[in-house]
Design a protein around this motif. Structure first.
Motif, short mmCIF file in Angstrom:
data_model
loop_
_atom_site.label_atom_id
_atom_site.label_comp_id
_atom_site.label_asym_id
_atom_site.label_seq_id
_atom_site.Cartn_x
_atom_site.Cartn_y
_atom_site.Cartn_z
N UNK A 152 39.39 35.16 51.86
CA UNK A 152 38.08 35.63 51.42
C UNK A 152 37.33 34.51 50.71
N UNK A 153 36.10 34.80 50.31
CA UNK A 153 35.22 33.76 49.78
C UNK A 153 35.88 33.03 48.60
N UNK A 154 36.45 33.77 47.66
CA UNK A 154 37.06 33.17 46.47
C UNK A 154 38.24 32.28 46.84
N UNK A 155 39.07 32.75 47.80
CA UNK A 155 40.23 31.97 48.24
C UNK A 155 39.79 30.65 48.85
N UNK A 156 38.75 30.72 49.68
CA UNK A 156 38.28 29.49 50.33
C UNK A 156 37.71 28.51 49.31
N UNK A 157 36.97 29.04 48.34
CA UNK A 157 36.41 28.15 47.31
C UNK A 157 37.53 27.53 46.49
N UNK A 158 38.60 28.28 46.22
CA UNK A 158 39.73 27.74 45.46
C UNK A 158 40.43 26.63 46.25
N UNK A 159 40.57 26.82 47.56
CA UNK A 159 41.22 25.79 48.39
C UNK A 159 40.38 24.52 48.42
N UNK A 160 39.06 24.70 48.46
CA UNK A 160 38.16 23.54 48.43
C UNK A 160 38.31 22.81 47.10
N UNK A 161 38.32 23.59 46.02
CA UNK A 161 38.47 23.04 44.67
C UNK A 161 39.77 22.26 44.53
N UNK A 162 40.82 22.79 45.17
CA UNK A 162 42.15 22.17 45.08
C UNK A 162 42.24 20.90 45.94
N UNK A 163 41.19 20.62 46.70
CA UNK A 163 41.18 19.40 47.50
C UNK A 163 41.84 19.52 48.86
N UNK A 164 42.11 20.75 49.31
CA UNK A 164 42.69 20.94 50.65
C UNK A 164 41.76 20.40 51.73
N UNK A 165 40.47 20.51 51.50
CA UNK A 165 39.46 20.02 52.45
C UNK A 165 38.34 19.34 51.66
N UNK A 166 37.52 18.56 52.40
CA UNK A 166 36.36 17.94 51.75
C UNK A 166 35.18 18.90 51.67
N UNK A 167 35.09 19.78 52.67
CA UNK A 167 33.93 20.68 52.73
C UNK A 167 34.26 21.90 53.55
N UNK A 168 33.46 22.95 53.34
CA UNK A 168 33.59 24.15 54.16
C UNK A 168 32.23 24.81 54.30
N UNK A 169 32.18 25.82 55.15
CA UNK A 169 30.95 26.59 55.34
C UNK A 169 31.17 28.01 54.85
N UNK A 170 30.15 28.57 54.23
CA UNK A 170 30.18 29.99 53.88
C UNK A 170 28.80 30.57 54.16
#
Ligand SMILES: NCc1[nH]cc(CCC(=O)O)c1CC(=O)O
Length: 310
Positions: A152-170
């Motif tokens: 979900x949105x919060x999970x994806x933002x947390x993964x981005x914050x953790x540095x799993x990816x450089x960027x994502x789309x929402x």
């Protein structure tokens, strides 16, 4: 206060789904002069929310968002179900009807982690599980790598914050509804088109339930319905599935709809664009645009579309 609710409204349990269900309830209560308890929200964890480690397209597609709520409509556990319309399959059981479409929110995608597609660092790792977003970013930036990104949105933002990816789309709509309008950079549809029906909330009920159909008709937003049904008609005519990268946006202006669409090959090597203006009651127009797109598309694209223009 009613002892028993007038309407049982099924919803997924994600924070975004719950906010959307609350919006549907608030609109129903306002339209009918009901107190909040007249509409009971009935939550369910959907199959699509249980499997988080694989792309939806690999595990069964959009049906996994609606499966449980469809069954509850069939057995009478609920009277209606709230969905993000972009998550609802193009072909639905004949026993169900989209009884209301709520006013559409911001239709655009937002890029989170960089200020623009051009501004993504060289070789950036971008997280998305949507074939449309993957193909679209690889088309513009072949140097980037796309990795599967679910949750979900919060999970994806947390993964981005953790540095799993450089960027994502929402989707801007989802972020705004969660009060996260501060996040990300909206992508201009002139260069980056969203998904069919993005930003629209649909409420389904049993096709033969005239009481529910009547109650829900009071909150149907006709201008949004015209746009999103045209977008879904394009999807249907293209014969696309959840592996087919299709981007489309319809903008209504009174009686006239302007539709912009783009098809991609999944790895983003090629793209074909089309545009059409038509009156809202010209229900064949999306199929004509679909046929035009397929006629001009290179084989790298047509391989991913069955093409069944009406
Ligand atoms: N695929 C998940 C999904 N389904 C609907 C939304 C957002 C709300 C909407 O577009 O209506 C999202 C999240 C996202 O794409 O960022």
């Amino acid at each position: 206060m009613p002892d028993t609710p007038y309407l049982k409204l099924g919803t997924r349990t994600s924070p975004l789904a719950m906010v959307q269900a609350q919006e549907a309830r608030a609109r129903l209560c306002a339209a009918h002069g009901w107190v909040e308890s007249a509409v009971e929200l009935v939550p369910v964890i959907a199959s699509g929310d249980k499997v988080q480690d694989r792309a939806l397209a690999e595990i069964g597609g959009k049906a996994l968002w609606t499966k449980e709520l469809d069954a509850w409509l069939a057995d009478g556990t609920i009277d209606a179900a709230v969905h993000s319309l972009k998550d609802v399959e193009t072909v639905r059981p004949e026993t169900l009807a989209i009884a209301a479409v709520l006013p559409r929110a911001d239709k655009r995608d937002r890029l989170v982690g960089a200020s623009s597609i051009a501004g993504l660092p060289q070789g950036a790792v971008v997280g998305t599980s949507a074939p449309r977003r993957a193909a679209q970013v690889l088309y513009a930036r072949p140097d980037c790598t796309v990795v599967t990104f679910r949750g979900n949105v919060a999970t994806r933002l947390a993964k981005l914050q953790a540095g799993d990816v450089d960027a994502t789309f929402l989707a801007a709509a989802g972020l705004d509804r969660l009060g996260r309008d501060d996040i990300g950079h909206a992508l201009d549809p002139a260069a980056w088109l969203p998904a069919p029906a993005q930003g629209a909330i649909a409420i389904e009920c049993r096709a033969g339930d005239s009481a529910a159909l009547g109650l829900l008709a009071a909150i149907d937003h006709a201008p949004t319905r015209a746009e999103v049904m045209a977008e879904r008609a394009l999807l249907l005519a293209l014969g696309g599935n959840c592996h087919s990268p299709i981007a489309v946006l319809c903008d209504g202006d009174g009686d006239t709809l302007t539709m912009r669409a783009a098809l991609f090959s999944p790895a983003g090597q090629t793209r074909v664009d089309g545009e059409a203006r038509f009156v809202a009651d010209d229900h064949d127009a999306p199929a004509r645009l679909a046929a035009d797109l397929l006629a001009r598309a290179p084989s790298g694209i047509t391989a991913y579309f069955a093409g069944r223009p009406a």
